[in-house]
Design a protein around this motif. Structure first.
Motif, PDB file in Angstrom:
ATOM      1  N   ALA A  96       0.840  -1.195   0.000  1.00 46.07           N
ATOM      2  CA  ALA A  96       0.000   0.000   0.000  1.00 46.07           C
ATOM      3  C   ALA A  96       0.879   1.251   0.000  1.00 46.07           C
ATOM      4  N   MET A  97       1.939   1.233   0.789  1.00 47.20           N
ATOM      5  CA  MET A  97       2.885   2.355   0.791  1.00 47.20           C
ATOM      6  C   MET A  97       3.497   2.546  -0.602  1.00 47.20           C
ATOM      7  N   GLN A  99       2.236   1.618  -3.389  1.00 45.87           N
ATOM      8  CA  GLN A  99       1.162   2.056  -4.272  1.00 45.87           C
ATOM      9  C   GLN A  99       1.000   3.582  -4.221  1.00 45.87           C
ATOM     10  N   HIS A 100       1.049   4.159  -3.031  1.00 46.55           N
ATOM     11  CA  HIS A 100       0.948   5.609  -2.900  1.00 46.55           C
ATOM     12  C   HIS A 100       2.139   6.303  -3.562  1.00 46.55           C
ATOM     13  N   ASP A 103       1.903   6.288  -7.354  1.00 42.99           N
ATOM     14  CA  ASP A 103       0.648   6.798  -7.922  1.00 42.99           C
ATOM     15  C   ASP A 103      -0.193   5.689  -8.541  1.00 42.99           C
ATOM     16  N   GLY A 104      -0.195   4.537  -7.861  1.00 46.35           N
ATOM     17  CA  GLY A 104      -1.055   3.435  -8.296  1.00 46.35           C
ATOM     18  C   GLY A 104      -0.427   2.471  -9.277  1.00 46.35           C
ATOM     19  N   THR A 165      -2.043   0.194   7.791  1.00 42.18           N
ATOM     20  CA  THR A 165      -1.807   1.549   7.298  1.00 42.18           C
ATOM     21  C   THR A 165      -0.557   1.574   6.411  1.00 42.18           C
ATOM     22  N   PRO A 166      -0.532   2.400   5.368  1.00 44.32           N
ATOM     23  CA  PRO A 166      -1.642   3.239   4.927  1.00 44.32           C
ATOM     24  C   PRO A 166      -2.741   2.408   4.262  1.00 44.32           C
ATOM     25  N   LEU A 169      -4.465   3.149  -1.952  1.00 42.54           N
ATOM     26  CA  LEU A 169      -4.684   4.389  -2.685  1.00 42.54           C
ATOM     27  C   LEU A 169      -6.068   4.398  -3.330  1.00 42.54           C
ATOM     28  N   ASP A 170      -6.803   5.480  -3.129  1.00 45.96           N
ATOM     29  CA  ASP A 170      -8.150   5.646  -3.680  1.00 45.96           C
ATOM     30  C   ASP A 170      -9.109   4.561  -3.225  1.00 45.96           C
ATOM     31  N   HIS A 349      -4.552   0.730 -12.444  1.00 44.95           N
ATOM     32  CA  HIS A 349      -5.155   1.355 -11.263  1.00 44.95           C
ATOM     33  C   HIS A 349      -6.353   2.214 -11.658  1.00 44.95           C
TER      34      HIS A 349
END
Length: 376
Positions: A96-97, A99-100, A103-104, A165-166, A169-170, A349
């Protein structure tokens, strides 16, 4: 249709000159190859995950995060994320980190790897491989989709009120492929969740993978995700290209003969006849790759292994130039012309976000007071 390359990250002596790159050189070479892949217009770069010599990519998120900072378009993927020996909580948070940061532009290929000793190194038993893959992914799937998770299983401590967390994204997790070279249970798992199935058919004959992919497609339809021909399939392959096929074979032969996995085994010619390995001209690679559709149906992602067996970085970059300039444009055109309109594109994404938003809107509409009254 998405085209790309994957690397296993092996540190192998060049059989033509006896030189072995350092680990630092090999890691930097993998980064250079990824940047070149975007430069020549490929869609995907994928890195393996290994924890034993002669391989170096033990931390794919570190490498892919570094590559993400230097690229803007290419999808960054794992060629294997070890779902059996990595903690699913750590996978959920690490990717997830990433991914952020990207930008996906991230997805994962879940797998069990091909190195048995890795299991005890991470406190697991190889005899539980399939069970670990099933349980760990079930938890990972929930961690990415539920803000608060209560969970108890067989292989790790329970979770109570846990939030990874995080958050994705989206609100959309990375797309997941389940990779396998032999296990119908993994094809079943991919179908159950409606995820992608990646058949890395670089070692075994075509008919073996036809059975695995056919099973996945049937079960994908059984679980209601779409028709069998809409299932999301990815394929591996191996190429070595020169303008003249004789030059390609002559140059590649010593690398094949001494490769750490299949070296000192079948002849190059026998291996090419029995597996997707194609050593030859651009046209030969195009023609051979198009037969994959005949064997497996329409599919969404084709990854080539072009960076291994001690090949010099200069040679690998030349391979990518040929792929980007002479091979991939033709394959894109041919595959697109053959693909029926109802067969989906390769996952991105942006497409996953659009699908998520549409589903959310549909669910919201179905739960309006007017709808509830009409149901009553």
């Amino acid at each position: 249709m998405q085209f790309g390359i994957f690397s296993v990250g092996d540190v192998t002596t060049d059989p033509t000159n006896g030189r072995t790159p350092s680990e630092a050189e090999r890691i930097k070479a993998m980064v250079r190859v990824a940047l070149k892949a975007e430069e020549v217009g490929l869609d995907v770069y994928a890195s393996g995950e290994h924890h034993n010599p002669p391989f170096v990519p033990s931390s794919p998120t570190t490498m892919l995060g570094y590559i993400a900072a230097q690229t803007s378009k290419i999808i960054l993927s794992t060629a294997t994320t070890l779902i059996t020996t990595n903690d699913p909580v750590k996978i959920a948070e690490d990717y997830a980190m990433l991914q952020h940061l990207a930008d996906g532009r991230v997805d994962l290929m879940m797998g069990r790897g091909n190195t048995g000793p890795v299991y005890p190194w991470f406190g697991q038993d190889i005899r539980n491989g399939i069970e670990l893959a099933i349980e760990n992914y079930h938890l990972l799937h929930r961690l990415w989709r539920e803000d608060v998770v209560d969970w108890e299983g067989k292989f790790r401590t329970p979770l109570q009120g846990f939030t990874a967390t995080p958050r994705p994204l989206d609100g959309v997790p990375p797309f997941v492929w389940h990779g396998s070279i032999r296990s119908p249970e993994i094809a079943e798992q991919a179908a159950y969740y409606g995820d992608g199935f990646f058949a890395n058919h670089i070692f075994w004959p075509t008919d073996h993978f036809q059975r695995l992919i056919s099973l996945y497609r049937r079960r994908y339809e059984h679980y209601g995700h779409g028709t069998a021909d809409q299932a999301i399939v990815g394929l591996g392959g191996q190429v070595f290209i020169r303008p003249n096929s004789q030059d390609a074979i002559r140059e590649y032969r010593p690398y094949f003969d001494n490769a750490p996995v299949y070296g000192h085994g079948p002849s190059l010619e026998d291996f090419m006849a029995q597996t997707p390995l194609t050593v030859g001209s651009p046209q030969q690679v195009i023609e051979r790759t198009l037969t994959f559709r005949e064997n497996f149906g329409d599919y969404q992602r084709q990854l080539f292994l072009a960076d291994h067996a001690g090949l010099p970085l200069k040679t690998v970059l030349e391979q990518l130039d040929i792929l980007g300039e002479q091979v991939i444009p033709v394959l894109r055109k041919e595959f697109e012309a053959l693909r029926p309109a109802h067969v989906p594109d390769g996952p991105t994404h942006a497409a996953l976000v659009a699908e998520h938003d549409q589903q959310s809107a549909t669910e919201a509409e179905s739960s309006t007071p007017e709808t509830e009254i009409s149901r009553a």
